[in-house]
Design an enzyme around this catalytic site. Structure first.
Site, mmCIF file in Angstrom:
data_model
loop_
_atom_site.group_PDB
_atom_site.id
_atom_site.type_symbol
_atom_site.label_atom_id
_atom_site.label_comp_id
_atom_site.label_asym_id
_atom_site.label_seq_id
_atom_site.Cartn_x
_atom_site.Cartn_y
_atom_site.Cartn_z
ATOM 1 N N TRP A 15 53.810 78.428 -28.353
ATOM 2 C CA TRP A 15 53.507 77.965 -29.596
ATOM 3 C C TRP A 15 54.005 76.571 -30.242
ATOM 4 C CZ3 TRP A 15 54.070 82.852 -28.017
ATOM 5 C CH2 TRP A 15 53.118 83.757 -27.684
ATOM 6 N N GLU B 172 46.021 83.851 -39.629
ATOM 7 C CA GLU B 172 46.581 82.736 -38.980
ATOM 8 C C GLU B 172 45.493 81.896 -38.445
ATOM 9 O OE1 GLU B 172 49.619 83.023 -36.251
ATOM 10 O OE2 GLU B 172 50.350 81.200 -36.473
ATOM 11 N N GLN C 244 50.193 91.165 -30.161
ATOM 12 C CA GLN C 244 49.753 89.877 -29.933
ATOM 13 C C GLN C 244 48.186 89.735 -29.456
ATOM 14 O OE1 GLN C 244 51.445 86.334 -30.144
ATOM 15 N NE2 GLN C 244 49.109 86.575 -30.564
ATOM 16 N N HIS D 140 59.880 84.866 -33.152
ATOM 17 C CA HIS D 140 59.362 85.636 -31.766
ATOM 18 C C HIS D 140 60.532 85.484 -30.681
ATOM 19 C CE1 HIS D 140 55.117 86.317 -33.244
ATOM 20 N NE2 HIS D 140 55.491 85.263 -33.928
ATOM 21 N N ASP E 249 59.624 81.030 -36.922
ATOM 22 C CA ASP E 249 58.535 81.361 -35.927
ATOM 23 C C ASP E 249 58.847 81.283 -34.360
ATOM 24 O OD1 ASP E 249 55.873 82.819 -35.626
ATOM 25 O OD2 ASP E 249 55.071 81.017 -36.047
ATOM 26 N N HIS F 91 60.908 85.479 -39.740
ATOM 27 C CA HIS F 91 59.930 85.438 -39.078
ATOM 28 C C HIS F 91 60.170 84.877 -37.599
ATOM 29 C CE1 HIS F 91 55.449 85.942 -38.345
ATOM 30 N NE2 HIS F 91 55.975 85.323 -37.377
ATOM 31 N N HIS G 154 50.865 89.734 -38.787
ATOM 32 C CA HIS G 154 50.394 88.456 -38.802
ATOM 33 C C HIS G 154 48.880 88.338 -39.354
ATOM 34 C CE1 HIS G 154 53.669 87.640 -36.222
ATOM 35 N NE2 HIS G 154 53.367 86.581 -35.930
HETATM 36 N N1 17E Z 1 51.754 84.779 -32.009
HETATM 37 C C1 17E Z 1 50.964 84.315 -33.062
HETATM 38 O O1 17E Z 1 49.969 85.277 -33.025
HETATM 39 N N2 17E Z 1 51.241 83.700 -33.901
HETATM 40 C C2 17E Z 1 52.205 82.835 -33.753
HETATM 41 N N3 17E Z 1 52.566 82.077 -34.629
HETATM 42 C C3 17E Z 1 53.234 82.977 -32.818
HETATM 43 C C4 17E Z 1 52.712 83.967 -31.934
HETATM 44 C C5 17E Z 1 54.500 82.147 -32.722
HETATM 45 FE FE FE2 Z 2 54.519 84.616 -35.848
#
Ligand code: 17E
Ligand code: FE2
Length: 411
Positions: free
Chosen positions: A313, A211, A150, A57, A307, A55, A208
Site C-alpha cells: 500500500w 477508506e 483485511q 500494519h 499506516d 496506526h 478501518h
Molecule cells: N489495509 C487497508 O485496508 N488499508 C490500508 N490503508 C492498509 C492496509 C495499509
Molecule cells: Fe490502515
C-alpha cells in the site's frame, strides 16, 4: 541520571530532568549533579514525550514487490497483492520483518505502537507472531494488537470465527472494514459484530472505516452511533475515514453532532491516503484525507499514523512520524505558526488518548522516565530542519541515540 538544559514541549525556558529508578524524580532548572550521578548535556535541545505510532500494519511491512508490485496504487490492488504474499507467510518471516521495522521506529523515537494485524488467514499466522512479539519486545516498545479483517468479516469465509479466535488469543482491540464488505447490510452487520465482540471481551475498537472515495460510504455514522449507545465511546477509534473528505457539507454538519456525542477518536494517515486516494479521479483530483482540521476545531481527538512501511500500500517509508506530520500539515492545510508548533501532539499526546495510555504517559515527576530529545529547540524548527532524535529513553533506559551528521558548506 541528570539530563541538562532541555526545552520541554516547546517551552522557551530550559529545565533539567532527574531520573531515578526509571522514573522522573525531579524536573526543574539548575539541578545540581549528585556525587557519581551520570550527566547528559542536552543544552538547548527539545524534549518531548515519546512518539506514538497509532496506526500501522507491522505484519505487512517490508514486503513491497513481493510477489508483485501494486501498479495502480489503489487500496484494492494492494489488498490483492497482499493476498498473494499472505499465502507464503510464516511466523519467522513476520517476526524477522517486524524486528527490522521496530528498530527503524525506535531509531525515530517511537515507543508505543498500535498495529493492525490481518486475521483473514485461516492459520492466523501473523496474529500468533505479533502476540509473541508484543511480549518479546515489551521492554523496548509497547505494542497494541488490533484484530483486523483485511478481506472482510461477513464477506470472508469464517470471518466472524477468525475474529473471535484472534480476540481470544489476546488481541487488544477489535477491527472491521465496512467499506470492503460486499453489501451495505454486511457493512452495518460487521460494525455491529465488531462492537459486540469488543463489549463481550472488554476490548478497544479500531475500525478501518470508509477508506474509499465513495461519498456514499457511511460506516462512520454506524460506528459512532454504536460507540455512543454502547457506552464504549472513547474506547472506539475510526481510522482513515477518507470518505468524509467527499461527503457533502450538509451531511457533515449533521454528522458532527453525533461524532462529538460519541467521543470517538480519529486516526488519519496522510502519507498513505494521499497516495491511495483519488486514484479513480481525473481532474480535479481529490486529496482524500479526512477532515482533520474541522474535527480538531470541534474538540474531537485526532492523531496521525504512518499506516505502512514499504508494503503493497505504500512503496516508501522509514517509520518516521516526523515525515507523517510533515505531509499531514500540508495536505490538511494546517500550516499556521501555532499549528506547526503544536503538531507533535498529533503523534504523541493525542495518540496517547487513542491508545488509552493513561496518566503515566508524559513528562512529569513520578511518571516512568520515557521521553525523547530532538536536535532542535522547538518542534517547529525540528520539523522544518528534519532534526534527528538524539536520544530515546524508555523507563529511564536509553534505547536509541544518534549523532547528527556533520555537514559543511565550503564557501
Ligand atoms: N489495509 C487497508 O485496508 N488499508 C490500508 N490503508 C492498509 C492496509 C495499509
Ligand atoms: Fe490502515
Amino acid at each position: 541520571m541528570l539530563i541538562k538544559g532541555v526545552h520541554i514541549e516547546n517551552r522557551p525556558e530550559t529545565s533539567d530532568i532527574r531520573i531515578t529508578d526509571g522514573k522522573f524524580e525531579e524536573i526543574a532548572p539548575d539541578l545540581v549533579p549528585r556525587p557519581g550521578e551520570e550527566v547528559i548535556d542536552c543544552t538547548g535541545k527539545l524534549a518531548l514525550p515519546p512518539f506514538i505510532e497509532s496506526h500501522v500494519h507491522l505484519d505487512t511491512c517490508l514486503t513491497a514487490g513481493e510477489p508483485v508490485w501494486n501498479q495502480s496504487g489503489t487500496l484494492f490492488e494492494g489488498i490483492q497483492c497482499w493476498s498473494l504474499r499472505k499465502e507464503t507467510l510464516t511466523k519467522q518471516d513476520v517476526k524477522d520483518r517486524v524486528h527490522r521495522a521496530v528498530r527503524m521506529q525506535a531509531r525515530n523515537g517511537i515507543q508505543f505502537v498500535r498495529t493492525h494485524v490481518d486475521v483473514t488467514d485461516p492459520k492466523l499466522t501473523a496474529m500468533e507472531a505479533l502476540l509473541e512479539l508484543r511480549e518479546e519486545l515489551r521492554d523496548t516498545i509497547d505494542i497494541q494488537v488490533v484484530a483486523f479483517p483485511q478481506e472482510g468479516i461477513d464477506s470472508f469465509p469464517n470471518g466472524r470465527q477468525l475474529m473471535e479466535t484472534a480476540v481470544k488469543m489476546g488481541a487488544d482491540a477489535v477491527g472491521a472494514i465496512p467499506h470492503f464488505e460486499f453489501t451495505r447490510e454486511y457493512a452495518v452487520d460487521s460494525v455491529n459484530f465488531c462492537v459486540e465482540l469488543a463489549e463481550k471481551y472488554d476490548k478497544l475498537v479500531d475500525v478501518h472505516c470508509d477508506e474509499i472515495d465513495d461519498e456514499q460510504s457511511r460506516g462512520l455514522e454506524v460506528l459512532a452511533a454504536r460507540a455512543y449507545e454502547s457506552g464504549l465511546k472513547d474506547r472506539v477509534t475510526a481510522s482513515h475515514t477518507t470518505a468524509m473528505h467527499s461527503y457533502n457539507n450538509a451531511y457533515v454538519t449533521k454528522l458532527m453532532r453525533l461524532l462529538k456525542l460519541s467521543e470517538i477518536n480519529f486516526v488519519s494517515n496522510p502519507l498513505v491516503n494521499t497516495h491511495l486516494q483519488g486514484r479513480m479521479d481525473t481532474y480535479p483530483k481529490r486529496r482524500g484525507i479526512t477532515r482533520v482540521k474541522e474535527l480538531l476545531a470541534e474538540g474531537i481527538n485526532v492523531s496521525f499514523g504512518h499506516d505502512d512501511i514499504f508494503d503493497p500500500w505504500y512503496p516508501l517509508g522509514t517509520g518516521n512520524m516526523r515525515d507523517v506530520v510533515f505531509m499531514g500539515l500540508h495536505v490538511c492545510q494546517m500550516m499556521g505558526c501555532q499549528e506547526i508548533m503544536d503538531s507533535y501532539k498529533l503523534v504523541s499526546t493525542n495518540a496517547a488518548r487513542t491508545l488509552h495510555l493513561g496518566d503515566s504517559y508524559g513528562i512529569k515527576a513520578g511518571n516512568p522516565a520515557s521521553f525523547i530529545v530532538l536536535d532542535a529547540d522547538n518542534f517547529y524548527n525540528a520539523l522544518n530542519q528534519k532534526s534527528e532524535v538524539l536520544y530515546s529513553f524508555k523507563n529511564g533506559r536509553m534505547i536509541a541515540k544518534a549523532v547528527p551528521a556533520a555537514r559543511e558548506v565550503l564557501f
